[in-house]
Enzyme design. Structure first.
Site, PDB file in Angstrom:
ATOM      1  N   ILE A  43       0.861  -1.182   0.000  1.00  0.00           N
ATOM      2  CA  ILE A  43       0.000   0.000   0.000  1.00  0.00           C
ATOM      3  C   ILE A  43       0.895   1.229   0.000  1.00  0.00           C
ATOM      4  O   ILE A  43       1.710   1.415   0.908  1.00  0.00           O
ATOM      5  CB  ILE A  43      -0.922   0.033   1.247  1.00  0.00           C
ATOM      6  CG1 ILE A  43      -1.824  -1.197   1.292  1.00  0.00           C
ATOM      7  CG2 ILE A  43      -1.757   1.323   1.273  1.00  0.00           C
ATOM      8  CD1 ILE A  43      -2.838  -1.298   0.161  1.00  0.00           C
ATOM      9  N   HIS A  44       0.744   2.076  -1.053  1.00  0.00           N
ATOM     10  CA  HIS A  44       1.597   3.261  -1.079  1.00  0.00           C
ATOM     11  C   HIS A  44       0.985   4.463  -1.796  1.00  0.00           C
ATOM     12  O   HIS A  44       1.473   5.580  -1.644  1.00  0.00           O
ATOM     13  CB  HIS A  44       2.927   2.927  -1.765  1.00  0.00           C
ATOM     14  CG  HIS A  44       2.834   2.877  -3.255  1.00  0.00           C
ATOM     15  ND1 HIS A  44       2.347   1.784  -3.923  1.00  0.00           N
ATOM     16  CD2 HIS A  44       3.150   3.800  -4.213  1.00  0.00           C
ATOM     17  CE1 HIS A  44       2.371   2.019  -5.222  1.00  0.00           C
ATOM     18  NE2 HIS A  44       2.841   3.225  -5.440  1.00  0.00           N
ATOM     19  N   ARG A  45      -0.072   4.279  -2.570  1.00  0.00           N
ATOM     20  CA  ARG A  45      -0.590   5.390  -3.374  1.00  0.00           C
ATOM     21  C   ARG A  45      -1.183   6.495  -2.504  1.00  0.00           C
ATOM     22  O   ARG A  45      -1.797   6.236  -1.473  1.00  0.00           O
ATOM     23  CB  ARG A  45      -1.639   4.890  -4.368  1.00  0.00           C
ATOM     24  CG  ARG A  45      -1.022   4.185  -5.569  1.00  0.00           C
ATOM     25  CD  ARG A  45      -2.006   4.099  -6.712  1.00  0.00           C
ATOM     26  NE  ARG A  45      -1.429   3.373  -7.833  1.00  0.00           N
ATOM     27  CZ  ARG A  45      -0.847   3.950  -8.877  1.00  0.00           C
ATOM     28  NH1 ARG A  45      -0.777   5.260  -8.952  1.00  0.00           N
ATOM     29  NH2 ARG A  45      -0.350   3.216  -9.853  1.00  0.00           N
ATOM     30  N   ARG A  56       6.804   6.182   2.297  1.00  0.00           N
ATOM     31  CA  ARG A  56       5.696   7.121   2.494  1.00  0.00           C
ATOM     32  C   ARG A  56       4.665   6.553   3.449  1.00  0.00           C
ATOM     33  O   ARG A  56       4.173   7.229   4.355  1.00  0.00           O
ATOM     34  CB  ARG A  56       5.023   7.459   1.161  1.00  0.00           C
ATOM     35  CG  ARG A  56       3.850   8.433   1.335  1.00  0.00           C
ATOM     36  CD  ARG A  56       2.922   8.448   0.142  1.00  0.00           C
ATOM     37  NE  ARG A  56       3.600   8.930  -1.046  1.00  0.00           N
ATOM     38  CZ  ARG A  56       3.472   8.392  -2.252  1.00  0.00           C
ATOM     39  NH1 ARG A  56       2.711   7.325  -2.415  1.00  0.00           N
ATOM     40  NH2 ARG A  56       4.104   8.889  -3.283  1.00  0.00           N
ATOM     41  N   ASP A  81      -2.287  -1.555  -4.079  1.00  0.00           N
ATOM     42  CA  ASP A  81      -2.749  -0.396  -4.840  1.00  0.00           C
ATOM     43  C   ASP A  81      -1.722  -0.020  -5.905  1.00  0.00           C
ATOM     44  O   ASP A  81      -1.803   1.030  -6.531  1.00  0.00           O
ATOM     45  CB  ASP A  81      -3.070   0.796  -3.930  1.00  0.00           C
ATOM     46  CG  ASP A  81      -1.882   1.257  -3.087  1.00  0.00           C
ATOM     47  OD1 ASP A  81      -0.754   0.749  -3.305  1.00  0.00           O
ATOM     48  OD2 ASP A  81      -2.073   2.128  -2.214  1.00  0.00           O
TER      49      ASP A  81
END
Length: 361
Positions: free
Chosen positions: A208-210, A243, A281
């Site tokens: 998950i990073h978006r 992030r 994602d």
């Protein structure tokens, strides 16, 4: 000898770039100069790929990262332009949809240098995504558009690209070449399955990073709540993007799943080979899951790789906790024919031939 400048900045671009670099070296007809913008600056997100995948080391590392979109793109544009003026390439090769992509395209186009966009024609139809803006603008100012699928070609035709002086080619997905080539080495090079004491098909791989997920505390909590619920049934392993790590700390969230540091490509391939399914994602990982015969749960509201959904290999669930969990249970005992041909073969060689024609090698 003709020269191309390749611009790389993010993990998927290193993987794709490795394929074309290998073909360029094999033919020995074109000089390739690599610029690493530094967009992925964490050692585990970038340097490890150059070491592992035998990509020629970048001649230039711009070290531009951890900035807002405008500042990042602007600084890249300025520095790339200076390099192009010095190197005087016949073409600039860019990949995907990052700030590195659009900065490279703009710098080249303003200097009247040919632009080759690999992974062109993809559309999410969500203009709130910075990636969507980047890919649309990059396509419009490129000279050669290398499309991974017929859907991508159709998108460009609907937008009137056939009326523009731009070459559109359906080459297939260069990521497929990478998975096929490097899969032969990953088991030998990676020990991550043993280190994490994982069993085949007994864990779920997640990433998950978006921004659409990480910048919303509510969405991030919803996604990780689903992962925690799945974790009670089957271990969830998540390589933690810098992030996402920063925002989990900011939101004071400590999800009860197996969090690990970002991994290199060989480790990721082994995780993909051995997991039971994928929750992500990431655009690239959706296809990598397919190439490794795994179902994929897409934690977004849309996907550029719609053929995966249409053929039952992936499900779009957004950030909804219940839908993520339901998709997990649906896929637990399901099977699919992953032998279907969606993304072509020998893609790097096809792209190389189109580039040589563009610059008249």
């Amino acid at each position: 000898m003709k020269k191309i400048v390749t611009i790389l900045g993010a993990r998927p671009q290193f993987v794709k770039g490795a394929v074309l670099s290998r073909v360029v070296l094999e033919h020995n007809e074109i000089e390739e100069v690599i610029i690493h913008t530094g967009q992925h600056f964490d050692k585990n997100m970038s340097e490890v790929f150059f070491n592992e995948m035998k990509i020629p080391k970048p001649k230039y590392n711009l070290d531009i990262n951890n900035l807002g979109h405008g500042a990042m793109t602007g600084q890249m544009l300025e520095k790339i332009e200076a390099i192009l003026l010095e190197e005087k390439p016949n073409a600039v090769v860019i990949y995907g949809d990052t700030n590195s992509t659009i900065a490279g395209a703009l710098a080249a186009k303003k200097l009247h240098i040919k632009v080759v966009h690999i992974e062109a024609g993809l559309r999410s139809f969500n203009m709130k995504m910075p990636e969507e803006v980047n890919r649309i603008l990059t396509d419009r100012i490129s000279d050669l558009l290398s499309c991974p699928t017929q859907v991508a070609v159709d998108n460009l035709q609907r937008e009137g690209f056939e009326n523009l002086p731009i070459v559109i080619e359906k080459h297939g997905d260069i990521m497929k070449d990478a998975v096929e080539f490097y899969s032969h080495f990953s088991e030998e090079k990676s020990s991550i399955i043993k280190e994490l004491k994982l069993e085949e098909n007994e864990f779920v791989l997640a990433t998950i990073h978006r921004q659409e997920n990480t910048d919303s505390k509510e969405k991030l909590e919803s996604v990780f709540l689903a992962l925690e619920k799945i974790h009670t049934e089957k271990e969830v392993v998540l390589p933690l993007h810098p992030r996402t790590k920063k925002l989990l700390e900011q939101y004071n969230m400590q999800p009860n799943i197996t969090l690990i540091n970002p991994v290199g490509y060989y480790d990721m391939l082994e995780l993909l080979k051995n997991c039971s399914m994928v929750v992500t994602d990431s655009g690239g990982l959706q296809k990598e899951a397919f190439f490794n015969k795994k179902h994929c749960i897409i934690a977004r509201e849309e996907t550029e790789w719609i053929e995966l959904v249409e053929n039952g290999f992936a499900t779009i669930v957004g950030s909804n906790t219940d839908e993520i969990c339901q998709a997990y249970f649906n896929y637990l005992n399901s099977s699919a024919d992953f032998s279907i041909e969606l993304y072509g073969n020998n893609v790097g060689e096809k792209i190389y031939k189109s580039i040589t024609k563009l610059i008249q090698v």
